[in-house]
Motif scaffolding. Structure first.
Motif, PDB file in Angstrom:
ATOM      1  N   THR A   1      29.515 -25.574  41.333  1.00  0.00           N
ATOM      2  CA  THR A   1      29.742 -26.982  41.642  1.00  0.00           C
ATOM      3  C   THR A   1      28.494 -27.818  41.387  1.00  0.00           C
ATOM      4  OG1 THR A   1      31.366 -26.359  43.329  1.00  0.00           O
ATOM      5  CG2 THR A   1      30.481 -28.598  43.430  1.00  0.00           C
ATOM      6  N   LYS A   2      27.338 -27.274  41.764  1.00  0.00           N
ATOM      7  CA  LYS A   2      26.083 -27.993  41.544  1.00  0.00           C
ATOM      8  C   LYS A   2      25.854 -28.222  40.050  1.00  0.00           C
ATOM      9  CE  LYS A   2      21.166 -27.921  42.735  1.00  0.00           C
ATOM     10  NZ  LYS A   2      20.071 -27.160  43.390  1.00  0.00           N
ATOM     11  N   TYR A   3      26.139 -27.186  39.253  1.00  0.00           N
ATOM     12  CA  TYR A   3      25.960 -27.306  37.796  1.00  0.00           C
ATOM     13  C   TYR A   3      26.878 -28.401  37.242  1.00  0.00           C
ATOM     14  CZ  TYR A   3      26.230 -26.188  32.824  1.00  0.00           C
ATOM     15  OH  TYR A   3      26.208 -26.273  31.450  1.00  0.00           O
ATOM     16  N   LYS A   4      28.140 -28.383  37.674  1.00  0.00           N
ATOM     17  CA  LYS A   4      29.101 -29.371  37.179  1.00  0.00           C
ATOM     18  C   LYS A   4      28.717 -30.792  37.603  1.00  0.00           C
ATOM     19  CE  LYS A   4      33.077 -26.234  36.968  1.00  0.00           C
ATOM     20  NZ  LYS A   4      34.430 -25.913  37.512  1.00  0.00           N
ATOM     21  N   MET A   5      28.241 -30.940  38.826  1.00  0.00           N
ATOM     22  CA  MET A   5      27.848 -32.263  39.303  1.00  0.00           C
ATOM     23  C   MET A   5      26.634 -32.771  38.537  1.00  0.00           C
ATOM     24  SD  MET A   5      28.415 -31.752  43.420  1.00  0.00           S
ATOM     25  CE  MET A   5      27.863 -33.410  43.882  1.00  0.00           C
ATOM     26  N   GLU A   6      25.704 -31.885  38.268  1.00  0.00           N
ATOM     27  CA  GLU A   6      24.494 -32.277  37.538  1.00  0.00           C
ATOM     28  C   GLU A   6      24.779 -32.626  36.079  1.00  0.00           C
ATOM     29  OE1 GLU A   6      21.151 -29.695  40.052  1.00  0.00           O
ATOM     30  OE2 GLU A   6      22.003 -28.891  38.177  1.00  0.00           O
ATOM     31  N   HIS A   7      25.849 -32.057  35.534  1.00  0.00           N
ATOM     32  CA  HIS A   7      26.181 -32.298  34.125  1.00  0.00           C
ATOM     33  C   HIS A   7      27.370 -33.256  33.953  1.00  0.00           C
ATOM     34  CE1 HIS A   7      23.683 -28.689  33.814  1.00  0.00           C
ATOM     35  NE2 HIS A   7      23.491 -29.015  32.547  1.00  0.00           N
ATOM     36  N   GLY A   8      27.795 -33.864  35.053  1.00  0.00           N
ATOM     37  CA  GLY A   8      28.837 -34.880  34.970  1.00  0.00           C
ATOM     38  C   GLY A   8      30.219 -34.377  34.640  1.00  0.00           C
ATOM     39  N   ILE A   9      30.512 -33.097  34.921  1.00  0.00           N
ATOM     40  CA  ILE A   9      31.841 -32.551  34.593  1.00  0.00           C
ATOM     41  C   ILE A   9      32.586 -32.093  35.844  1.00  0.00           C
ATOM     42  CG2 ILE A   9      31.231 -31.843  32.247  1.00  0.00           C
ATOM     43  CD1 ILE A   9      30.762 -29.026  33.279  1.00  0.00           C
ATOM     44  N   TYR A  10      32.105 -32.493  37.009  1.00  0.00           N
ATOM     45  CA  TYR A  10      32.770 -32.099  38.244  1.00  0.00           C
ATOM     46  C   TYR A  10      33.961 -33.014  38.509  1.00  0.00           C
ATOM     47  CZ  TYR A  10      33.768 -31.458  43.186  1.00  0.00           C
ATOM     48  OH  TYR A  10      34.403 -31.229  44.378  1.00  0.00           O
ATOM     49  N   VAL A  11      35.081 -32.419  38.921  1.00  0.00           N
ATOM     50  CA  VAL A  11      36.272 -33.176  39.292  1.00  0.00           C
ATOM     51  C   VAL A  11      36.584 -32.899  40.755  1.00  0.00           C
ATOM     52  CG1 VAL A  11      38.729 -33.541  38.864  1.00  0.00           C
ATOM     53  CG2 VAL A  11      37.202 -33.040  36.950  1.00  0.00           C
ATOM     54  N   ASP A  12      36.702 -33.951  41.528  1.00  0.00           N
ATOM     55  CA  ASP A  12      37.002 -33.816  42.954  1.00  0.00           C
ATOM     56  C   ASP A  12      38.428 -33.305  43.128  1.00  0.00           C
ATOM     57  OD1 ASP A  12      37.409 -34.010  45.645  1.00  0.00           O
ATOM     58  OD2 ASP A  12      36.614 -36.045  45.832  1.00  0.00           O
ATOM     59  N   GLN A  13      38.558 -32.084  43.643  1.00  0.00           N
ATOM     60  CA  GLN A  13      39.879 -31.488  43.759  1.00  0.00           C
ATOM     61  C   GLN A  13      40.784 -32.236  44.737  1.00  0.00           C
ATOM     62  OE1 GLN A  13      38.324 -27.668  45.368  1.00  0.00           O
ATOM     63  NE2 GLN A  13      39.938 -27.884  46.874  1.00  0.00           N
ATOM     64  N   CYS A  14      40.219 -33.047  45.588  1.00  0.00           N
ATOM     65  CA  CYS A  14      41.033 -33.796  46.540  1.00  0.00           C
ATOM     66  C   CYS A  14      41.762 -34.952  45.850  1.00  0.00           C
ATOM     67  CB  CYS A  14      40.167 -34.345  47.671  1.00  0.00           C
ATOM     68  SG  CYS A  14      39.483 -33.060  48.747  1.00  0.00           S
ATOM     69  N   ASN A  15      41.194 -35.447  44.752  1.00  0.00           N
ATOM     70  CA  ASN A  15      41.752 -36.630  44.111  1.00  0.00           C
ATOM     71  C   ASN A  15      42.384 -36.361  42.750  1.00  0.00           C
ATOM     72  OD1 ASN A  15      40.947 -38.444  46.174  1.00  0.00           O
ATOM     73  ND2 ASN A  15      38.853 -38.349  45.416  1.00  0.00           N
ATOM     74  N   ILE A  16      42.182 -35.185  42.188  1.00  0.00           N
ATOM     75  CA  ILE A  16      42.677 -34.902  40.848  1.00  0.00           C
ATOM     76  C   ILE A  16      44.207 -34.932  40.817  1.00  0.00           C
ATOM     77  CG2 ILE A  16      42.618 -32.399  41.219  1.00  0.00           C
ATOM     78  CD1 ILE A  16      41.977 -32.064  38.260  1.00  0.00           C
ATOM     79  N   SER A  17      44.747 -35.621  39.823  1.00  0.00           N
ATOM     80  CA  SER A  17      46.200 -35.689  39.657  1.00  0.00           C
ATOM     81  C   SER A  17      46.664 -34.492  38.837  1.00  0.00           C
ATOM     82  CB  SER A  17      46.598 -36.981  38.942  1.00  0.00           C
ATOM     83  OG  SER A  17      46.132 -36.964  37.599  1.00  0.00           O
TER      84      SER A  17
END
Length: 379
Positions: free
Chosen positions: A50-66
């Motif tokens: 998760t830290k890697y994805k957040m730092e590289h701008g590819i993290y998707v919040d699973q609470c909001n993803i459609s």
């Protein structure tokens, strides 16, 4: 420092929840995210990912993803490089036409079994074939299984829905011997540029795309076989392109007979070709050498049928796949062994061949029954 239920110290940023599972917290540029797992090791791994994805701008919040967002991610990241491009295109179409409007805007985590069931029921009410709904279900299942693996959902809702009962299966259109002769007669008389295409389809049972993708380099006169090594497909935005055959068993060799060779020679003469210069040229093509589309083939079939009907002859419409059904039926009627037919058609299993093509015409069934009648005569 936090401790677990046994009093053991936990790594920084990880705590044990009341239900026994563990929570880890990740903070990057002021944004905080929680991840969960059954063990500390699992949570530590998720924290790193998760830290890697957040730092590289590819993290998707699973609470909001459609579901729409997840489907596109699944297709791009998990399917694009693991299946054929034609399969990806097919998945896109099934999603676009049958799934998107009903489920696309729902939150992925909120999808439940009743939503899937409602989709199935609606498709059935709209007259969509059960076989198509089964494919829709398979697409949904693959997509949701990956979401479950990724921890985006706690339960896969697809198995909770029940597929609608299949109706009576419509029998495939098979030309009678009289119909196939009549159709070819009209196609030839009206100088159809696909007359030889139709003739070879009836003689080989090759699929539409396989015939359209056939090149002179595939005609092996030394071994007297046709090498089926490609198919022509169409994709919106890409146009016609070459792909490998439908399945591994679809890549095959079909015995080449003298009459099939003559059909190919006749096609060369139709375009005024005395000798082959380019082995990469399609055997069947447009007048300007462009490949033929599926729609062009069907349009020409319909044109020939219209000419037959103009002469007052009742002739039921059929698709190009009808040639394949007809070849298989003629083969069975002529006594071809199922295993041989399976190989020529390029089926992966014998059961598939028999399920699809073991039907015979009523006249043939009557003849077969008459042939065994002697075994039951009462003295």
């Amino acid at each position: 420092m936090a401790k677990d239920a046994r009093g053991r110290e936990l790594p920084k940023g990880i705590r044990q929840r009341d239900n026994g599972t563990f929570e880890g917290r990740v903070a990057v540029d002021g944004k905080r995210v929680s991840v969960y797992g059954n063990t500390v090791t699992e949570v530590k791994k998720k924290i790193a990912e998760t830290k890697y994805k957040m730092e590289h701008g590819i993290y998707v919040d699973q609470c909001n993803i459609s579901f729409d967002e997840w489907f596109n991610t699944w297709l791009e990241e998990y399917k694009k490089n693991s299946v054929k491009s034609g399969t990806v295109f097919s998945y896109k179409n099934y999603y676009k036409y049958y799934i998107k409007d009903e489920l696309g805007m729902r939150k992925l985590r909120d999808l439940r079994g009743e939503h899937i069931q409602h989709l199935y029921n609606k498709l059935k009410q709209d007259g969509i074939a059960t076989s198509t709904i089964k494919i829709v279900s398979a697409v949904l299942s693959g997509c949701m299984k990956q979401a479950l693996k990724n921890g985006l959902i706690e339960r896969n809702p697809v198995p909770l829905a029940i597929l609608p009962k299949a109706g009576v299966k419509k029998q495939s259109r098979v030309l009678t011997q009289e119909e196939q002769t009549l159709f070819l007669k009209y196609a030839k008389a009206k100088d159809s540029y696909l007359y030889n295409f139709f003739a070879l389809a009836l003689r080989t049972g090759m699929r539409n795309g396989e015939l359209r993708g056939l090149k002179y380099s595939d005609i092996d006169k030394k071994k007297m076989v046709i090498h089926v090594v490609r198919t022509l497909k169409y994709e919106e935005g890409r146009g016609l392109y070459e792909d490998t055959p439908k399945t591994a068993s679809s890549t095959r060799d079909i015995p080449l007979t003298e009459d099939m060779l003559q059909i190919i020679e006749n096609q060369k003469k139709f375009w005024g070709i005395s000798k082959i210069i380019n082995k990469n040229e399609y055997v069947f093509h447009q007048g300007d050498k462009r490949p033929i589309s599926r729609d062009c083939v069907q349009s020409e079939i319909d044109r020939v049928i219209a000419l037959i009907r103009e002469d007052g002859i009742n002739f039921e419409r059929f698709t190009c796949h009808g040639f394949r059904h007809t070849f298989a039926t003629r083969a069975i009627e002529s006594g071809m062994q199922p295993q041989t037919l399976k190989t020529i058609l390029g089926h992966s299993t014998l059961s598939m061949t028999m399920d699809l093509y073991s039907h015979v015409l009523p006249s043939t069934k009557a003849e077969e029954m008459e042939a065994i009648s002697g075994a039951f005569k009462i003295s």
